[in-house]
Design a protein around this motif. Sequence first.
Motif, PDB file in Angstrom:
ATOM      1  N   ALA C 128     -25.132 -34.407 -19.157  1.00 44.42           N
ATOM      2  CA  ALA C 128     -24.863 -32.679 -20.396  1.00 44.42           C
ATOM      3  C   ALA C 128     -23.423 -32.243 -19.024  1.00 44.42           C
ATOM      4  O   ALA C 128     -22.585 -31.671 -19.590  1.00 44.42           O
ATOM      5  CB  ALA C 128     -26.120 -31.838 -19.916  1.00 44.42           C
ATOM      6  N   THR C 146     -26.376 -29.229 -23.794  1.00 44.91           N
ATOM      7  CA  THR C 146     -28.064 -29.297 -23.953  1.00 44.91           C
ATOM      8  C   THR C 146     -28.776 -29.661 -25.185  1.00 44.91           C
ATOM      9  O   THR C 146     -29.114 -30.616 -24.819  1.00 44.91           O
ATOM     10  CB  THR C 146     -28.463 -27.882 -23.576  1.00 44.91           C
ATOM     11  N   ALA C 208     -33.934 -26.569 -20.494  1.00 44.32           N
ATOM     12  CA  ALA C 208     -32.780 -26.144 -20.786  1.00 44.32           C
ATOM     13  C   ALA C 208     -32.538 -24.946 -19.845  1.00 44.32           C
ATOM     14  O   ALA C 208     -30.946 -25.308 -19.723  1.00 44.32           O
ATOM     15  CB  ALA C 208     -33.092 -25.858 -22.226  1.00 44.32           C
ATOM     16  N   ASN C 211     -31.382 -27.082 -16.757  1.00 42.38           N
ATOM     17  CA  ASN C 211     -30.300 -27.466 -17.118  1.00 42.38           C
ATOM     18  C   ASN C 211     -29.361 -26.485 -16.474  1.00 42.38           C
ATOM     19  O   ASN C 211     -28.309 -26.637 -16.403  1.00 42.38           O
ATOM     20  CB  ASN C 211     -30.276 -28.070 -18.291  1.00 42.38           C
ATOM     21  N   THR C 212     -28.993 -25.010 -17.470  1.00 43.42           N
ATOM     22  CA  THR C 212     -28.042 -24.790 -17.629  1.00 43.42           C
ATOM     23  C   THR C 212     -28.051 -23.745 -16.161  1.00 43.42           C
ATOM     24  O   THR C 212     -26.448 -23.831 -15.519  1.00 43.42           O
ATOM     25  CB  THR C 212     -28.649 -23.194 -18.482  1.00 43.42           C
TER      26      THR C 212
END
Lengths: 342, 324, 279
Positions: C128, C146, C208, C211-212
């Motif tokens: 990512a 993502t 997600a 991850n963000t």
Amino acid sequence: MKHRTLRLIAWRLLMALPILFGVIVVTFVLIRALPGDPAIVYASGPNMSQEDIDAIRRAMGLDKSVFEQFLIYLNNIAHLNFGNSLVTGQPVLKDFGERLPATLELAVFAFALSLVVALPVGVLSALYRDSWIDQLVRVITSVSAAMPGFFFGLILIFIFYFLMGIAPEPIGRLSGWSIAPPTVTGFMTIDAALIGDWEIFWEALGKMLMPAASMAIFAVAPLMRMMRGGMIDALDSDYIKAARAYGIPRRKILLQYALPNAMLPVLATMGMVLSTMLGANIMIEKLFAWPGIGSYSVNALTGVDYAPVQAFVLIVAVLFVLMTLAIDILSAAIDPRYKLKG
Amino acid sequence: MTAMLEIDNLTLEFETPAGRVHALDNVGLSVDRGECVALVGESGSGKSITGMAIMRLNGPNARIRASRIALDGTDLQGLTDKAFQTIRGRRVAMIFQNAKSALNPLRKVGDTLTDILRAHAPERLSRRDARARVLDMLEMIGIREAEDRMYAYPAELSGGMCQRIMIAAALLCEPELIIADEPTSALDVTTQVKVMDLLMSACRERGVAVLFITHDLALASAYCDRAVVMHAGQMLEDGPAEEVFVHPRHPYSRMLLDSMPYGKESAADLKPMGGNLPDLRRDDLPACRFAERCSRVQDCCRTQSIPEARPSEAHAVRCFFPHD
Amino acid sequence: MARSVALYHLRRNTATSVAAAVIVLLFLLAIFGPLIVPYDPLATSMQEVLQPPSAEHWFGTDQLGRDIFSRVVVATRLDFAIAVAAVAISALAGISVGAMSGYLGGWLDGVTSRIVDVMMAFPLFVAAMALVAVFGNSVQSVVLATSIINFPFYFRLARIEAASRREIGYVEAALINGNSSGSVIFRFLLPNSLPPVIVQVSLNLGWAILNTSGLAFIGLGVAPPTPEWGIMIQEGASMMMSGEWWTVFFPGLALVLSVFCFSLLGDGLRDIADPRRRS
């Protein structure tokens, strides 16, 4: 028997080669796709004339075809030439060599920590199914699976550094006034132990505790879950029932019959665990100002210094492929059925 | 003479999320020394659970009550779990339906056998001596290339070979009784006969009593001295094999026999089993649990406790209206 | 024993429903949050720097005097939007390509499967990070990155499903009945892989979001002063060492709560979709 294992290892290595090649292709595409002129990226001085840049272009072979450039890239990798960092002005390889041990020391420690915590607790929770301990484990795994390591790390810092004052300052591997032992392995704890400086050894270990716990938090949940599930499946199996019917002692049944079988699904999730740990490494190194390759690469990335980033991605992916391979081989060594499958 | 195994009034219930399962109801049976007794009935009739109950392997959610579960005259129920370890594998051995899954997949079969021997060795038996004895046993029951087999993993062996290994495991500690739970059901027919011959001749030679759990009446009548018929956790008929299989008294035994293809002149003689086993989770099970499938049923079958008829001295039938 | 098992399933169902309810609430906040917050999430106030939580500022204020409660609520929209967009893209792309690959088999299947193997050779977060670097430091890049790292999960799921259905033979039955390949994929194969996909979507939405915020934490994707949980945690990090815990705690709590609920919901849905795999 030995033969078969060796052949299996050789076969797996062979199967990993196309993946490794794919990884190299992807990182090659990565440089080509990164914003900014690669020539400028590679050149250490940004204030150059067009002619200088063209010269560098030619020197780097950027006027050649993509295929030729790929061959050059392969050649560079073969010679471990990853270019120069804009920020440090050094070859990336040299920068990595200085920082990799710090990363490895922390990662190995964190991984060991997560195993030491997760596996015994998972086994206990399977042995005492539906007891309070099992319920507690269920809550812990659900919460820790949702807990980002960097947030957990900050909570640890707040509690143990600010409130209780028992943790060392959460920055780096040693405090400012401590003198690092001469570098032998690059692992601070081992180097300190080698010269018998136990004060530094304990300090280095203490400094690792919070970052390692923050890195481990994400791995604990899946490991615990798989260990519990694997153990329950093993305990409910025919061979355990048969072993009990034959009066084999309980201890032996647990250690030599249930446990090895229960470890197989744990090994199967290990790839995912390693993947999350390698990712967590970046965030945790940044949070704790850990002088490893993760924080180095993030700083390079935000500083638009792409050569280190590309090398980092390549190295981490190769490490990851090799570790997955090692897990694969380990599973094969434990499980004879694996060999039969090919 | 005391019987090798004696079970009286064995009742067993499982506590499950879906309710209480009344798995066994007043089961009684006995096996004499050196005798082979077949325990027959449809799948789900409680045969295996009876076998497991003798070995205390029903799991933590089983509630067992029995007036007597005796081995050679001593009641096993008084034994602590620790003392019971000396029964399992040593005095009573068990053979399972699926030998392949009953062997630890990650352990060489020789090691598993050695584990069993060493678990019961009176003095400290060295690993090497144990292996030598295991090898002797494998050779004695006619396993070829026995030495190589010891180094094999279960997945590398055929089902028949695994079952032979299990038979060796069962005989290893010279038990007095072997409980064989569908030992050949997972094998193909030719292997079936070979494995049964091996098991039975080995037991006869050594004078080991066998409780042979099976749904296969042909096998039972071919190898056993006596037969016990079970249905839905109840014991319905108990007698010499030739009497039970040739001239069954209980309507259920008759139904079971009629549904078997062996010895029938034509397919028209073959009658399918009527009805299904009752749901053992019910709290309103009839006194005779066969009542709902029985052609001879009357009101008393549902409500009154079933009397035991004795057509001959060694033959018992639990039925109000047995066949003559 | 019987009671405890029954209780466990009941509790598990309750947990799933509560998780679903919290997620609905968070989605409502994502939509209406900016309308109901008491302060402008970007308004700084030098008089009110680093105020602890109070009746006026429920979650306190940060180093620029911004109201943390308003910022945490408003951030929901961005974090959820990124997650939903990314998961939608990866699910649609992964399922179509995967189903096609599994259905058609042959060299196409071989090539796509090898590509996915290579994608899986990169640790997710590292991939990512690299992708955001390639696409440029922006919110769109985060969405794209993502969705790319989640693509393999859907691809494999749909591929296996399609390949196994094909082997069972009822696809042939549909073909014989005069359906085209395309309609077989979309009318027969996709609906059958829906339950596992829904489970995967729920779990993935949580990942997600993690991850963000993780990318934002290391300075990628969302940029300050935009309110976003990862950035708020990053900005508050140094405050944690001097004791202003609320700067980190509340955005972190929002993050953990939403990820936790998505994973609970995913586990609950899995129990419903596939009762055999109850853990």
